[in-house]
Design a protein around this motif. Structure first.
Motif, short mmCIF file in Angstrom:
data_model
loop_
_atom_site.label_atom_id
_atom_site.label_comp_id
_atom_site.label_asym_id
_atom_site.label_seq_id
_atom_site.Cartn_x
_atom_site.Cartn_y
_atom_site.Cartn_z
N THR A 1 0.85 -1.18 0.00
CA THR A 1 0.00 0.00 0.00
C THR A 1 0.89 1.23 0.00
OG1 THR A 1 -1.78 -1.14 1.17
CG2 THR A 1 -1.82 1.26 1.21
N ILE A 2 0.63 2.10 -0.95
CA ILE A 2 1.39 3.35 -1.08
C ILE A 2 0.46 4.50 -0.71
CG2 ILE A 2 2.64 4.87 -2.67
CD1 ILE A 2 4.01 2.19 -2.44
N THR A 3 0.96 5.40 0.11
CA THR A 3 0.23 6.62 0.44
C THR A 3 0.94 7.79 -0.22
OG1 THR A 3 -0.49 5.69 2.54
CG2 THR A 3 -0.65 8.08 2.31
N LYS A 4 0.18 8.59 -0.95
CA LYS A 4 0.77 9.74 -1.63
C LYS A 4 0.76 10.95 -0.70
CE LYS A 4 -3.53 10.94 -4.00
NZ LYS A 4 -4.14 11.33 -5.25
N GLU A 5 1.58 11.93 -1.02
CA GLU A 5 1.77 13.08 -0.14
C GLU A 5 0.54 13.98 -0.02
OE1 GLU A 5 5.30 14.93 -1.68
OE2 GLU A 5 6.60 13.60 -0.52
N SER A 6 -0.21 14.14 -1.09
CA SER A 6 -1.37 15.04 -1.01
C SER A 6 -2.45 14.62 -1.99
CB SER A 6 -0.96 16.48 -1.28
OG SER A 6 -0.71 16.68 -2.65
N GLU A 7 -3.64 15.13 -1.75
CA GLU A 7 -4.76 14.85 -2.65
C GLU A 7 -4.56 15.47 -4.02
OE1 GLU A 7 -8.69 15.56 -1.13
OE2 GLU A 7 -8.12 14.84 0.85
N ASP A 8 -3.71 16.49 -4.09
CA ASP A 8 -3.47 17.18 -5.36
C ASP A 8 -2.71 16.31 -6.37
OD1 ASP A 8 -4.70 19.38 -4.25
OD2 ASP A 8 -2.80 20.28 -3.59
N LEU A 9 -1.98 15.32 -5.87
CA LEU A 9 -1.24 14.42 -6.76
C LEU A 9 -2.22 13.44 -7.40
CD1 LEU A 9 1.86 13.65 -4.54
CD2 LEU A 9 1.84 14.96 -6.66
N ASP A 10 -2.07 13.25 -8.69
CA ASP A 10 -2.95 12.35 -9.43
C ASP A 10 -2.36 10.94 -9.45
OD1 ASP A 10 -4.75 11.16 -11.14
OD2 ASP A 10 -4.30 12.46 -12.85
N TRP A 11 -3.16 9.96 -9.05
CA TRP A 11 -2.68 8.58 -9.07
C TRP A 11 -2.27 8.15 -10.47
CZ3 TRP A 11 -0.67 6.11 -5.36
CH2 TRP A 11 -1.14 6.22 -4.06
N ASN A 12 -2.92 8.69 -11.48
CA ASN A 12 -2.58 8.31 -12.86
C ASN A 12 -1.16 8.73 -13.24
OD1 ASN A 12 -5.05 7.08 -13.43
ND2 ASN A 12 -5.98 9.05 -13.90
N LEU A 13 -0.62 9.72 -12.54
CA LEU A 13 0.76 10.12 -12.79
C LEU A 13 1.75 9.31 -11.96
CD1 LEU A 13 0.27 14.00 -12.89
CD2 LEU A 13 0.49 12.42 -14.82
N LEU A 14 1.32 8.87 -10.79
CA LEU A 14 2.20 8.11 -9.89
C LEU A 14 2.26 6.63 -10.25
CD1 LEU A 14 1.24 9.60 -6.41
CD2 LEU A 14 3.39 9.90 -7.62
N LYS A 15 1.14 6.06 -10.67
CA LYS A 15 1.06 4.61 -10.87
C LYS A 15 2.10 4.05 -11.84
CE LYS A 15 -3.50 4.19 -11.34
NZ LYS A 15 -4.83 3.54 -11.48
N PRO A 16 2.37 4.66 -12.98
CA PRO A 16 3.37 4.05 -13.87
C PRO A 16 4.74 3.88 -13.22
CG PRO A 16 2.12 5.71 -15.05
CD PRO A 16 1.73 5.82 -13.60
N ASP A 17 5.18 4.87 -12.45
CA ASP A 17 6.48 4.76 -11.77
C ASP A 17 6.44 3.70 -10.68
OD1 ASP A 17 7.63 6.72 -13.35
OD2 ASP A 17 7.17 8.34 -11.94
N ILE A 18 5.31 3.61 -9.99
CA ILE A 18 5.17 2.61 -8.93
C ILE A 18 5.16 1.21 -9.54
CG2 ILE A 18 3.64 1.72 -7.13
CD1 ILE A 18 2.81 4.69 -6.64
N TYR A 19 4.40 1.02 -10.62
CA TYR A 19 4.38 -0.27 -11.31
C TYR A 19 5.79 -0.67 -11.73
CZ TYR A 19 -0.75 -0.02 -11.98
OH TYR A 19 -2.10 0.05 -11.81
N ALA A 20 6.50 0.27 -12.35
CA ALA A 20 7.85 -0.02 -12.84
C ALA A 20 8.79 -0.40 -11.69
CB ALA A 20 8.40 1.18 -13.61
N ALA A 21 8.71 0.34 -10.59
CA ALA A 21 9.58 0.05 -9.44
C ALA A 21 9.29 -1.34 -8.88
CB ALA A 21 9.40 1.11 -8.36
N ILE A 22 8.02 -1.69 -8.76
CA ILE A 22 7.65 -3.00 -8.23
C ILE A 22 8.10 -4.11 -9.17
CG2 ILE A 22 5.70 -4.50 -7.62
CD1 ILE A 22 4.25 -1.95 -6.61
N MET A 23 7.83 -3.96 -10.46
CA MET A 23 8.21 -4.99 -11.43
C MET A 23 9.72 -5.16 -11.49
SD MET A 23 5.53 -4.75 -14.59
CE MET A 23 5.37 -3.00 -14.75
#
Length: 166
Positions: A103-125
């Protein structure tokens, strides 16, 4: 790719190479060595949580055997190469490992998950492809000795601590 394109071409028609290239083959017709959407062989699912700033990532493989771990800061992630990688992504506030999820918690509501998810997917893979353990026996560093990971500013701060404060 060019050999595939030229293969079976009737050169008696005097068609220019430019005209030939314009007949682009579909990506699906390319051999898997050229285009392979499952090269990493991992499908990560996401699941919403009650907290809109947190998102659950399910990699389809074991994360921790039977326990959980929470990393609220990058410094707390000293014993987890995976958590350290995830904290390198701008916008990640905290990381939580469960038996089969992250489970990842982002810093603020202003951040869009659609922008964070690709980097998170890549890091996990990339992490799971590396074969490294999720958690190590590494102890937190408490000394001010120079490290390969330190940048120039950190090295200067460590030197000041050693020479002026201690």
């Amino acid at each position: 790719f060019c050999q595939m394109l030229l293969k079976g071409h009737n050169w008696s028609t005097r068609q220019s190479f430019h005209q030939l290239v314009q007949k682009k083959p579909s990506l699906l017709s390319l051999p898997s060595a050229v285009w392979n959407p499952t090269a990493r062989g991992m499908f990560i699912q996401t699941q919403d949580t009650p907290n809109p700033n947190s998102l659950k990532f399910i990699p389809g493989r074991e994360v921790l055997e039977s326990r959980t771990m929470e990393f609220s800061t990058p410094a707390a992630a000293f014993c987890s190469p995976l958590a350290r990688q995830l904290f390198r992504i701008e916008g990640v506030k905290s990381v939580f490992f469960g038996p089969d999820f992250i489970t990842i918690t982002k810093e603020s509501e202003d951040l869009d998950w659609n922008l964070l998810k690709p980097d998170i997917y890549a890091a996990i893979m990339d992490f799971f492809a590396s074969g490294l353990p999720v958690v190590t026996d590494e102890a937190p560093r408490t000394d001010t000795a120079a490290s390969e990971e330190d940048d120039e500013v950190v090295l200067m701060i460590k030197e000041l601590l050693d020479t002026r404060i201690r």
